[in-house]
Scaffold this motif. Structure first.
Motif, PDB file in Angstrom:
ATOM      1  N   TYR A  10      57.172  10.280 -28.254  1.00 37.37           N
ATOM      2  CA  TYR A  10      58.578  10.168 -27.861  1.00 37.37           C
ATOM      3  C   TYR A  10      59.495  10.524 -29.026  1.00 37.37           C
ATOM      4  O   TYR A  10      60.433  11.318 -28.882  1.00 37.37           O
ATOM      5  CB  TYR A  10      58.916   8.776 -27.336  1.00 37.37           C
ATOM      6  N   ARG A  30      61.646  13.974 -28.709  1.00 35.47           N
ATOM      7  CA  ARG A  30      63.096  13.806 -28.565  1.00 35.47           C
ATOM      8  C   ARG A  30      63.843  14.533 -29.673  1.00 35.47           C
ATOM      9  O   ARG A  30      64.814  15.242 -29.416  1.00 35.47           O
ATOM     10  CB  ARG A  30      63.447  12.317 -28.592  1.00 35.47           C
ATOM     11  N   PHE A  45      62.251  19.041 -28.126  1.00 33.21           N
ATOM     12  CA  PHE A  45      63.216  19.334 -27.070  1.00 33.21           C
ATOM     13  C   PHE A  45      64.663  19.124 -27.510  1.00 33.21           C
ATOM     14  O   PHE A  45      65.580  19.381 -26.753  1.00 33.21           O
ATOM     15  CB  PHE A  45      62.905  18.500 -25.826  1.00 33.21           C
ATOM     16  N   GLN A  46      64.867  18.645 -28.727  1.00 31.94           N
ATOM     17  CA  GLN A  46      66.192  18.447 -29.314  1.00 31.94           C
ATOM     18  C   GLN A  46      67.152  17.814 -28.310  1.00 31.94           C
ATOM     19  O   GLN A  46      68.189  18.370 -27.965  1.00 31.94           O
ATOM     20  CB  GLN A  46      66.745  19.769 -29.838  1.00 31.94           C
ATOM     21  N   SER A  47      66.791  16.638 -27.859  1.00 31.06           N
ATOM     22  CA  SER A  47      67.564  15.937 -26.841  1.00 31.06           C
ATOM     23  C   SER A  47      69.008  15.762 -27.254  1.00 31.06           C
ATOM     24  O   SER A  47      69.307  15.392 -28.387  1.00 31.06           O
ATOM     25  CB  SER A  47      66.949  14.561 -26.572  1.00 31.06           C
ATOM     26  N   GLN A  48      69.887  16.037 -26.307  1.00 34.84           N
ATOM     27  CA  GLN A  48      71.320  15.877 -26.529  1.00 34.84           C
ATOM     28  C   GLN A  48      71.847  14.604 -25.867  1.00 34.84           C
ATOM     29  O   GLN A  48      73.059  14.389 -25.818  1.00 34.84           O
ATOM     30  CB  GLN A  48      72.070  17.103 -25.991  1.00 34.84           C
ATOM     31  N   SER A  49      70.952  13.799 -25.324  1.00 39.52           N
ATOM     32  CA  SER A  49      71.372  12.558 -24.670  1.00 39.52           C
ATOM     33  C   SER A  49      72.069  11.654 -25.675  1.00 39.52           C
ATOM     34  O   SER A  49      71.555  11.399 -26.755  1.00 39.52           O
ATOM     35  CB  SER A  49      70.173  11.823 -24.076  1.00 39.52           C
ATOM     36  N   GLU A  54      66.481   8.282 -20.431  1.00 39.26           N
ATOM     37  CA  GLU A  54      65.539   9.250 -20.991  1.00 39.26           C
ATOM     38  C   GLU A  54      64.259   8.553 -21.470  1.00 39.26           C
ATOM     39  O   GLU A  54      63.149   9.007 -21.191  1.00 39.26           O
ATOM     40  CB  GLU A  54      66.203   9.980 -22.152  1.00 39.26           C
ATOM     41  N   SER A  78      57.866  16.705 -19.525  1.00 40.92           N
ATOM     42  CA  SER A  78      58.930  16.643 -20.525  1.00 40.92           C
ATOM     43  C   SER A  78      59.899  17.806 -20.378  1.00 40.92           C
ATOM     44  O   SER A  78      61.113  17.624 -20.415  1.00 40.92           O
ATOM     45  CB  SER A  78      58.340  16.646 -21.938  1.00 40.92           C
ATOM     46  N   PHE A 117      63.484  15.996 -20.636  1.00 41.73           N
ATOM     47  CA  PHE A 117      64.399  16.569 -21.617  1.00 41.73           C
ATOM     48  C   PHE A 117      65.036  17.854 -21.105  1.00 41.73           C
ATOM     49  O   PHE A 117      65.406  18.722 -21.892  1.00 41.73           O
ATOM     50  CB  PHE A 117      63.666  16.846 -22.933  1.00 41.73           C
ATOM     51  N   SER A 135      67.404  20.711 -20.019  1.00 43.62           N
ATOM     52  CA  SER A 135      68.698  21.101 -20.554  1.00 43.62           C
ATOM     53  C   SER A 135      69.793  20.875 -19.524  1.00 43.62           C
ATOM     54  O   SER A 135      69.605  21.110 -18.334  1.00 43.62           O
ATOM     55  CB  SER A 135      68.651  22.578 -20.957  1.00 43.62           C
ATOM     56  N   LYS A 136      70.932  20.435 -19.987  1.00 40.39           N
ATOM     57  CA  LYS A 136      72.070  20.170 -19.109  1.00 40.39           C
ATOM     58  C   LYS A 136      72.876  21.435 -18.810  1.00 40.39           C
ATOM     59  O   LYS A 136      73.863  21.402 -18.127  1.00 40.39           O
ATOM     60  CB  LYS A 136      72.999  19.133 -19.744  1.00 40.39           C
TER      61      LYS A 136
END
Length: 145
Positions: free
Chosen positions: A66, A70, A74-78, A87, A136, A141, A143-144
């Motif tokens: 995780y 994160r 996947f460079q989470s932007q959450s 997430e 994932s 993760f 993308s938005k």
């Protein structure tokens, strides 16, 4: 010779940029697998029942996965507590599903087929890594954009 080498390095850089996510996923997936196998092996040497050793190794490997997925893969932007909690829940839920898949593979190999548990732990890890990437990438993760 220098021109060829320059083209090679340029092409290599383009490939690394294009497939950055997959490369990092494989690197961190390999490290996650290593965490799982080392923890499982240590618990195995302490004569823990294989299912208990499996789930303990799974828990520590998921935590490692995780954090690395994160941040780096996947460079989470959450942002915000509710988004991060959602997430995190989705990540652990998906890993629970693939953990059950891994546990079933272990049961098949060890209990049903009566084969070496260490070999079957490696086999189940291969299946789990592939399933985890898909979950994932497309669900946790995503993308938005």
């Amino acid at each position: 010779m220098e021109i060829r080498q320059g083209k090679f390095l340029t092409k290599l850089k383009q490939l690394l940029v294009k497939y950055r996510e997959q490369i990092l996923y494989l690197v961190f997936g390999g490290l996650t697998t290593l965490v799982n196998i080392v923890v499982y092996g240590a618990l195995h040497l302490m004569a823990w029942p294989y299912q208990l050793a499996y789930w303990s190794a799974w828990f520590l490997a998921v935590l490692f996965a995780y954090l690395t997925n994160r941040r780096w893969v996947f460079q989470s932007q959450s942002r915000g507590l509710s988004a991060i909690l959602r997430e995190t829940f989705n990540f652990y839920f998906a890993r629970l599903l693939t953990g059950l898949l891994g546990s079933a593979i272990m049961w098949l190999g060890v209990s049903a087929l009566q084969q070496n548990d260490f070999i079957w732990n490696i086999i189940q890890n291969i299946f789990v890594i592939i399933a985890n990437y898909g979950l994932s990438k497309w669900f946790i993760f995503k993308s938005k954009e």
